[in-house]
Write a protein that holds these residues in place. Structure first.
Motif, PDB file in Angstrom:
ATOM      1  N   LEU A   1       0.860  -1.184   0.000  1.00 27.00           N
ATOM      2  CA  LEU A   1       0.000   0.000   0.000  1.00 27.00           C
ATOM      3  C   LEU A   1       0.893   1.229   0.000  1.00 27.00           C
ATOM      4  O   LEU A   1       2.046   1.179   0.417  1.00 27.00           O
ATOM      5  N   LYS A   2       0.340   2.324  -0.487  1.00 20.02           N
ATOM      6  CA  LYS A   2       1.051   3.606  -0.471  1.00 20.02           C
ATOM      7  C   LYS A   2       0.244   4.587   0.351  1.00 20.02           C
ATOM      8  O   LYS A   2      -0.942   4.769   0.129  1.00 20.02           O
ATOM      9  N   THR A   3       0.916   5.206   1.299  1.00 20.85           N
ATOM     10  CA  THR A   3       0.272   6.202   2.145  1.00 20.85           C
ATOM     11  C   THR A   3       0.066   7.488   1.355  1.00 20.85           C
ATOM     12  O   THR A   3       0.566   7.636   0.244  1.00 20.85           O
TER      13      THR A   3
ATOM     14  N   ARG B   1       1.645   1.522  12.869  1.00 20.43           N
ATOM     15  CA  ARG B   1       0.790   0.679  13.718  1.00 20.43           C
ATOM     16  C   ARG B   1       0.109   1.507  14.801  1.00 20.43           C
ATOM     17  O   ARG B   1      -1.070   1.307  15.095  1.00 20.43           O
ATOM     18  N   PHE B   2       0.845   2.453  15.381  1.00 20.84           N
ATOM     19  CA  PHE B   2       0.234   3.368  16.356  1.00 20.84           C
ATOM     20  C   PHE B   2      -0.895   4.164  15.699  1.00 20.84           C
ATOM     21  O   PHE B   2      -1.953   4.355  16.286  1.00 20.84           O
ATOM     22  N   ALA B   3      -0.640   4.648  14.487  1.00 17.43           N
ATOM     23  CA  ALA B   3      -1.638   5.451  13.775  1.00 17.43           C
ATOM     24  C   ALA B   3      -2.901   4.642  13.509  1.00 17.43           C
ATOM     25  O   ALA B   3      -4.017   5.131  13.706  1.00 17.43           O
ATOM     26  N   ILE B   4      -2.743   3.399  13.080  1.00 16.64           N
ATOM     27  CA  ILE B   4      -3.901   2.533  12.827  1.00 16.64           C
ATOM     28  C   ILE B   4      -4.684   2.323  14.117  1.00 16.64           C
ATOM     29  O   ILE B   4      -5.912   2.410  14.134  1.00 16.64           O
TER      30      ILE B   4
ATOM     31  N   SER C   1      -7.782  10.119   0.751  1.00 15.03           N
ATOM     32  CA  SER C   1      -6.405  10.632   0.715  1.00 15.03           C
ATOM     33  C   SER C   1      -5.726  10.148  -0.564  1.00 15.03           C
ATOM     34  O   SER C   1      -6.208   9.238  -1.233  1.00 15.03           O
ATOM     35  N   ASP C   2      -4.591  10.769  -0.866  1.00 16.77           N
ATOM     36  CA  ASP C   2      -3.850  10.401  -2.078  1.00 16.77           C
ATOM     37  C   ASP C   2      -2.968   9.176  -1.831  1.00 16.77           C
ATOM     38  O   ASP C   2      -2.958   8.625  -0.732  1.00 16.77           O
ATOM     39  N   THR C   3      -2.238   8.778  -2.859  1.00 11.15           N
ATOM     40  CA  THR C   3      -1.325   7.629  -2.752  1.00 11.15           C
ATOM     41  C   THR C   3       0.079   8.031  -3.201  1.00 11.15           C
ATOM     42  O   THR C   3       0.725   7.327  -3.964  1.00 11.15           O
ATOM     43  N   ASN C   4       0.550   9.157  -2.712  1.00 13.83           N
ATOM     44  CA  ASN C   4       1.844   9.693  -3.139  1.00 13.83           C
ATOM     45  C   ASN C   4       2.912   9.598  -2.056  1.00 13.83           C
ATOM     46  O   ASN C   4       3.889  10.328  -2.088  1.00 13.83           O
TER      47      ASN C   4
ATOM     48  N   LEU D   1      -8.807  -0.421   3.443  1.00  8.53           N
ATOM     49  CA  LEU D   1      -9.187   0.031   4.783  1.00  8.53           C
ATOM     50  C   LEU D   1      -7.990   0.304   5.694  1.00  8.53           C
ATOM     51  O   LEU D   1      -7.999   1.262   6.468  1.00  8.53           O
ATOM     52  N   ILE D   2      -6.960  -0.522   5.583  1.00  8.92           N
ATOM     53  CA  ILE D   2      -5.752  -0.281   6.376  1.00  8.92           C
ATOM     54  C   ILE D   2      -5.176   1.087   6.029  1.00  8.92           C
ATOM     55  O   ILE D   2      -4.773   1.850   6.912  1.00  8.92           O
ATOM     56  N   LYS D   3      -5.125   1.420   4.756  1.00  9.55           N
ATOM     57  CA  LYS D   3      -4.603   2.718   4.315  1.00  9.55           C
ATOM     58  C   LYS D   3      -5.432   3.863   4.894  1.00  9.55           C
ATOM     59  O   LYS D   3      -4.880   4.855   5.373  1.00  9.55           O
TER      60      LYS D   3
END
Length: 128
Positions: free
Chosen positions: A5-7, A31-34, A49-52, A90-92
């Motif tokens: 995945l790309k954040t 992991r903290f953010a999730i 959100s974007d994927t860049n 969903l993870i992203k």
């Protein structure tokens, strides 16, 4: 089935800044953010959100606890989640949303020690 995945670009910048401030690697911060995002009662489906940004490998991000992350996300949604919806979609979303909160928590704490202690007590304060 996707394994990468790309954040968003914003998440990438947040994780890099937090890495330099805390010496925690981006995958740990992710992991903290999730986890922070999963504590929210706000629906995640509308978050965009974007994927860049940074690219994460599924195994690096969730590892042996992949099934736990999937179960937590399904519980958060209140319905079963197909594998292709869970990762990367969903993870992203949870990672990108939670990264903003993670950044705010660090700014509020002001230093690494207070940041970690704050994260440890975060759920307790949200429940109260």
């Amino acid at each position: 089935m996707q394994f990468r995945l790309k954040t968003s670009k914003e998440t990438m910048e947040i994780l890099k800044q937090l890495q330099s401030s805390t010496n925690l690697t981006p995958n740990i911060l992710a992991r903290f953010a999730i986890a922070l995002s999963l504590l929210s009662k706000e629906p995640i489906e509308s978050f965009e959100s974007d994927t860049n940004g940074l690219e994460f490998n599924r195994n690096t991000l969730t590892g042996e606890y992949d099934f736990v992350y999937k179960a937590l996300i399904a519980q958060h949604l209140g319905r079963p989640v197909a594998d292709d919806e869970y990762f990367p979609f969903l993870i992203k979303k949870h990672l990108d949303r939670g990264a903003k909160w993670l950044e705010n928590e660090y700014k509020y704490a002001g230093n690494y020690e207070k940041f970690i202690k704050g994260l440890a007590n975060f759920e307790l304060e949200m429940i109260r």
